[in-house]
Scaffold this motif. Structure first.
Motif, PDB file in Angstrom:
ATOM      1  N   TYR A  44       3.679  24.369  20.991  1.00  0.00           N
ATOM      2  CA  TYR A  44       3.103  23.935  19.715  1.00  0.00           C
ATOM      3  C   TYR A  44       4.194  23.387  18.791  1.00  0.00           C
ATOM      4  CZ  TYR A  44       0.340  24.577  15.369  1.00  0.00           C
ATOM      5  OH  TYR A  44      -0.316  24.412  14.186  1.00  0.00           O
ATOM      6  N   GLU A  45       5.300  24.102  18.677  1.00  0.00           N
ATOM      7  CA  GLU A  45       6.407  23.621  17.833  1.00  0.00           C
ATOM      8  C   GLU A  45       6.930  22.271  18.354  1.00  0.00           C
ATOM      9  OE1 GLU A  45       7.522  24.560  14.983  1.00  0.00           O
ATOM     10  OE2 GLU A  45       7.495  26.752  14.738  1.00  0.00           O
ATOM     11  N   ALA A  46       6.992  22.131  19.670  1.00  0.00           N
ATOM     12  CA  ALA A  46       7.482  20.872  20.246  1.00  0.00           C
ATOM     13  C   ALA A  46       6.491  19.731  19.990  1.00  0.00           C
ATOM     14  CB  ALA A  46       7.726  21.041  21.747  1.00  0.00           C
ATOM     15  N   VAL A  48       4.377  19.574  17.470  1.00  0.00           N
ATOM     16  CA  VAL A  48       4.474  19.249  16.039  1.00  0.00           C
ATOM     17  C   VAL A  48       5.673  18.331  15.800  1.00  0.00           C
ATOM     18  CG1 VAL A  48       4.982  20.203  13.747  1.00  0.00           C
ATOM     19  CG2 VAL A  48       3.253  21.290  15.185  1.00  0.00           C
ATOM     20  N   ASN A  49       6.788  18.611  16.462  1.00  0.00           N
ATOM     21  CA  ASN A  49       7.978  17.769  16.278  1.00  0.00           C
ATOM     22  C   ASN A  49       7.742  16.336  16.746  1.00  0.00           C
ATOM     23  OD1 ASN A  49       9.439  19.765  15.113  1.00  0.00           O
ATOM     24  ND2 ASN A  49      10.851  20.075  16.806  1.00  0.00           N
ATOM     25  N   ALA A  50       7.060  16.180  17.873  1.00  0.00           N
ATOM     26  CA  ALA A  50       6.810  14.821  18.393  1.00  0.00           C
ATOM     27  C   ALA A  50       5.939  14.029  17.414  1.00  0.00           C
ATOM     28  CB  ALA A  50       6.148  14.895  19.764  1.00  0.00           C
ATOM     29  N   ALA A  52       5.702  14.889  14.011  1.00  0.00           N
ATOM     30  CA  ALA A  52       6.334  14.876  12.683  1.00  0.00           C
ATOM     31  C   ALA A  52       7.592  14.028  12.633  1.00  0.00           C
ATOM     32  CB  ALA A  52       6.671  16.309  12.263  1.00  0.00           C
ATOM     33  N   HIS A  53       8.391  14.075  13.694  1.00  0.00           N
ATOM     34  CA  HIS A  53       9.707  13.432  13.642  1.00  0.00           C
ATOM     35  C   HIS A  53       9.815  12.194  14.521  1.00  0.00           C
ATOM     36  CE1 HIS A  53      10.911  16.977  11.507  1.00  0.00           C
ATOM     37  NE2 HIS A  53      10.704  17.758  12.535  1.00  0.00           N
ATOM     38  N   ALA A  54       8.832  11.990  15.392  1.00  0.00           N
ATOM     39  CA  ALA A  54       8.911  10.837  16.294  1.00  0.00           C
ATOM     40  C   ALA A  54       7.605  10.047  16.213  1.00  0.00           C
ATOM     41  CB  ALA A  54       9.188  11.308  17.721  1.00  0.00           C
ATOM     42  N   MET A 106      12.681  25.664  11.622  1.00  0.00           N
ATOM     43  CA  MET A 106      12.536  26.827  12.501  1.00  0.00           C
ATOM     44  C   MET A 106      11.931  26.474  13.855  1.00  0.00           C
ATOM     45  SD  MET A 106      11.128  29.611   9.793  1.00  0.00           S
ATOM     46  CE  MET A 106      10.921  30.890  11.032  1.00  0.00           C
ATOM     47  N   GLY A 107      11.552  25.222  14.033  1.00  0.00           N
ATOM     48  CA  GLY A 107      10.841  24.834  15.252  1.00  0.00           C
ATOM     49  C   GLY A 107      11.694  24.980  16.506  1.00  0.00           C
ATOM     50  N   LEU A 108      12.853  24.318  16.528  1.00  0.00           N
ATOM     51  CA  LEU A 108      13.719  24.394  17.710  1.00  0.00           C
ATOM     52  C   LEU A 108      14.204  25.829  17.942  1.00  0.00           C
ATOM     53  CD1 LEU A 108      15.528  20.959  17.299  1.00  0.00           C
ATOM     54  CD2 LEU A 108      14.190  21.667  19.296  1.00  0.00           C
TER      55      LEU A 108
HETATM   56 MG   LIG Z   1       9.679  21.392  13.951  1.00  0.00          MG
END
Ligand SMILES: [Mg+2]
Ligand SMILES: Nc1ncnc2c1ncn2[C@@H]1O[C@H](COP(=O)(O)OP(=O)(O)O)[C@@H](O)[C@H]1O
Lengths: 136, 113
Positions: A44-46, A48-50, A52-54, A106-108
């Motif tokens: 889930y954190e990964a 969200v990163n894809a 949010a950040h990519a 805190m995701g990574l």
């Molecule tokens: Mg994150």
């Protein structure tokens, strides 16, 4: 068992859809609930990163006897300094990411704590690939 | 205490999950940060002012079933639908986070740490 999901840039509404589906699969396979939780929290954190950040990406999940392997590969700006990004509290998240309840850096670290193996590779201007493995 | 007692104490409304209101709960965790919620090993009730679909997804991943929304936040139809799929109870109250936590702490809910 092999599964693939597409993650779409900025699609916060569907962030977690892949993790949710993987959760159902693992439950059906009678995997220990604590292991299931570790897997889906990290994925889930990964995811969200894809989002949010990519600019979105692809999630592939392979479940074999005793092991789940997850790869979240995005097209995005990449991470210039992975060691820095791994530090708790480091974040470049935009306000809209924070509005979704993320963006505290805190995701990574959360991924690292929950999986047995984490490997982040990234090329600036191309994208980021997060590989995770959990044994059960 | 039961969820029904919590609803009474907070003068709250039940958005979904009426059928589970007699469930006993022991502990609570309050946060608007979902990454924090994802670190929990336990399954307390969640007290939060973050009211969007990611609140429900986070609860799904973290195996949390009961949510109290504070500051008069009301879950959307999408949130309620997803919550119902996951057998969750969503409660909404008008009190601040501080007042909600104070009342529930005083009534005997435990903090996690
Ligand atoms: Mg994150
Ligand atoms: N897939 C990604 N693409 C580009 N940058 C990323 C990616 N994942 C993480 N990062 C960078 O690493 C930082 C830390 O990520 P993370 O620990 O998940 O915290 P957060 O998402 O809360 O910022 C992000 O703010 C961002 O700068």
């Amino acid at each position: 068992m092999h599964q693939e999901y597409t993650v779409i840039e900025g699609d916060f509404v569907n962030a977690g859809a892949a993790s949710s589906s993987v959760k159902k699969t693992l439950k059906q396979l009678n995997v220990n609930p604590q292991v299931v939780k570790r897997v889906v929290v990290a994925l889930y954190e990964a995811e969200v990163n894809a989002i949010a950040h990519a600019y979105g990406g692809k999630v592939t999940v392979d479940i074999d006897a005793g092991k789940i392997r997850m790869v979240v590969a995005d097209k995005g700006p990449g991470i210039p300094d992975i060691a820095l990004a791994m530090q708790e509290g480091y974040s470049t998240a935009r306000p809209e990411v924070r509005d979704m309840g993320f963006g505290a850096g805190m995701g990574l670290p959360n991924m690292q704590k929950n999986v047995d193996r984490l490997n982040v590779t990234s090329e600036v201007g191309v994208g980021t690939t997060v590989e995770m493995e959990v044994n059960f | 205490m039961t969820l029904r007692e919590i609803v009474g104490l907070l003068d709250a409304t039940v958005c979904t999950g009426e059928a589970h209101l007699d469930t006993e709960v022991q502990s609570a965790f309050a946060s608007d940060l979902m990454s924090d919620v994802l670190t929990l090993k336990d399954t307390p009730i969640l007290i939060t002012g973050l009211c969007n679909i990611q609140t429900i997804r986070t609860c799904d991943m973290a195996c949390l079933q009961f949510v109290v929304f504070v500051r008069n936040k009301k879950p959307s139809a999408d949130m309620i639908e997803l919550a119902e799929e996951n057998d969750m109870v969503l409660i909404a109250c008008e009190y601040s986070m501080f007042k909600t936590c104070g009342l529930l702490f005083e009534a005997g809910l435990y903090p996690l740490f």
